[in-house]
Design a protein around this motif. Sequence first.
Motif, PDB file in Angstrom:
ATOM      1  N   TYR A 130      -1.597 -47.013   8.772  1.00  0.00           N
ATOM      2  CA  TYR A 130      -1.245 -45.849   7.834  1.00  0.00           C
ATOM      3  C   TYR A 130      -1.873 -46.478   6.546  1.00  0.00           C
ATOM      4  CZ  TYR A 130       0.092 -42.209   4.695  1.00  0.00           C
ATOM      5  OH  TYR A 130       0.183 -41.224   3.492  1.00  0.00           O
ATOM      6  N   ARG A 180       1.206 -36.259   8.679  1.00  0.00           N
ATOM      7  CA  ARG A 180       0.268 -36.679   7.715  1.00  0.00           C
ATOM      8  C   ARG A 180      -0.237 -38.204   8.055  1.00  0.00           C
ATOM      9  NH1 ARG A 180       3.464 -34.384   3.344  1.00  0.00           N
ATOM     10  NH2 ARG A 180       3.879 -36.580   2.822  1.00  0.00           N
ATOM     11  N   SER A 181       0.888 -38.717   8.368  1.00  0.00           N
ATOM     12  CA  SER A 181       0.574 -40.351   8.560  1.00  0.00           C
ATOM     13  C   SER A 181      -0.237 -40.552   9.729  1.00  0.00           C
ATOM     14  CB  SER A 181       1.925 -40.978   8.550  1.00  0.00           C
ATOM     15  OG  SER A 181       2.598 -40.792   7.338  1.00  0.00           O
ATOM     16  N   LYS A 215      -0.940 -46.391  -0.893  1.00  0.00           N
ATOM     17  CA  LYS A 215      -0.807 -45.615   0.274  1.00  0.00           C
ATOM     18  C   LYS A 215       0.101 -45.946   1.180  1.00  0.00           C
ATOM     19  CE  LYS A 215      -3.855 -42.558   3.317  1.00  0.00           C
ATOM     20  NZ  LYS A 215      -3.484 -41.282   2.777  1.00  0.00           N
ATOM     21  N   ARG A 245      -2.165 -38.283  11.457  1.00  0.00           N
ATOM     22  CA  ARG A 245      -3.715 -37.896  11.120  1.00  0.00           C
ATOM     23  C   ARG A 245      -4.567 -39.172  10.498  1.00  0.00           C
ATOM     24  NH1 ARG A 245      -1.528 -32.745   9.639  1.00  0.00           N
ATOM     25  NH2 ARG A 245      -1.269 -33.339   7.445  1.00  0.00           N
ATOM     26  N   THR A 246      -3.872 -39.683   9.397  1.00  0.00           N
ATOM     27  CA  THR A 246      -4.570 -41.060   8.760  1.00  0.00           C
ATOM     28  C   THR A 246      -4.985 -41.931   9.840  1.00  0.00           C
ATOM     29  OG1 THR A 246      -3.660 -40.389   6.877  1.00  0.00           O
ATOM     30  CG2 THR A 246      -4.380 -42.758   6.995  1.00  0.00           C
ATOM     31  N   ASN A 272      -8.300 -43.626  11.027  1.00  0.00           N
ATOM     32  CA  ASN A 272      -8.607 -45.007  10.843  1.00  0.00           C
ATOM     33  C   ASN A 272      -8.978 -45.617  12.276  1.00  0.00           C
ATOM     34  OD1 ASN A 272      -8.277 -45.223   7.997  1.00  0.00           O
ATOM     35  ND2 ASN A 272      -6.191 -45.857   8.304  1.00  0.00           N
ATOM     36  N   HIS A 288      -5.222 -46.778   3.310  1.00  0.00           N
ATOM     37  CA  HIS A 288      -6.635 -46.283   2.692  1.00  0.00           C
ATOM     38  C   HIS A 288      -7.502 -46.821   3.806  1.00  0.00           C
ATOM     39  CE1 HIS A 288      -9.975 -46.351  -0.133  1.00  0.00           C
ATOM     40  NE2 HIS A 288      -9.305 -45.474  -0.954  1.00  0.00           N
TER      41      HIS A 288
END
Length: 333
Positions: free
Chosen positions: A219, A130-131, A205, A133-134, A138, A221
């Motif tokens: 990682y 998940r991290s 986050k 992907r973020t 970004n 927002h």
Amino acid sequence: MKGEAGSMQHNEKPKQEGHIWGSMRRTAFILGSGLLLLVAFWNSVTWHLQRFWGASGYFWQAQWEKLLSTFEGMEWMLYFIGAIQVPGLLFWSFNGLLLVVDTTGKPNFISRYRIQVGKNEPVDAEKLRRSIRTVLFNQYMISLPMAVLLYPVLKLWGNPCRRELPTFHWFLLELTVFTLIEEVLFYYSHRLLHHPTFYKKIHKKHHEWTAPIGVISFYAHPIEHVVSNTLPVMVGPILMGSHLSSITMWFSLALIITTISHCGYHLPFLPSPEFHDYHHLKFNQCYGVLGVLDHLHGTDTLFKQTKAYERHILLLGLTPLSESIPDPPKKME
């Protein structure tokens, strides 16, 4: 008795004043000597580096001119490679090596330098996916467009792909300015994000990782990534009207340093990540990069009372600092 007490107090006062003045003189002597040694050492280092730069300057200038000839009329592509691809490649190469250790715990000679022992051993695979992907979002949906938009802004101040490379001393000045600007912008934007109004919706986050790893440095927002991660690094080159060579070096250095700050390992001969690691552990300490503004604002007082602060040094040996400066044993309940 009264007279004797008054006499003793009268005698003690000059002694105390003499002790204070003596301490001040000793402090001034130590600081003055240290400053002179620092200046002498710095001059020596810059002199030798300047000689190297001067001796090899023609070589680098010639290589740069070859690149300009190759990309003539397409300088934007040269900018894209230098400002985006090179730093990105370094970021993922370094983090790729760290991810091997994070996911397997091997090789042991690296994993033994873990700061928060027992955390991320191994890292949670789903949380890591998940991290990443973020982080990719970004980088390629926010940082990349911002870096592209940076090019026309830089051209307003002067062509970043101009023919003449910057001198060594000018690059040192730029690096100093970049670092100070990033420290100020990152500290205050980061501290603002810890305000209750913004923390829950934005910055929380990033703090899902109380024991950080290198790749989660991005990682965050999207708003945080723009305001706190990207802009503080970009403002310096804009103000200085920097050459592409300086921008490439600065972006690469910034990415490597933020990776080290988050990596979770206090490795030999690399900058200490204890400062920012402690921020992830405690949340309300150590907001900056260099620690200068934290010292001035008193946001590192708790950190200075810990063993982590004692370990916040450049490790010049091979013995992990967690072994040579261990945490005090936990009290039995």
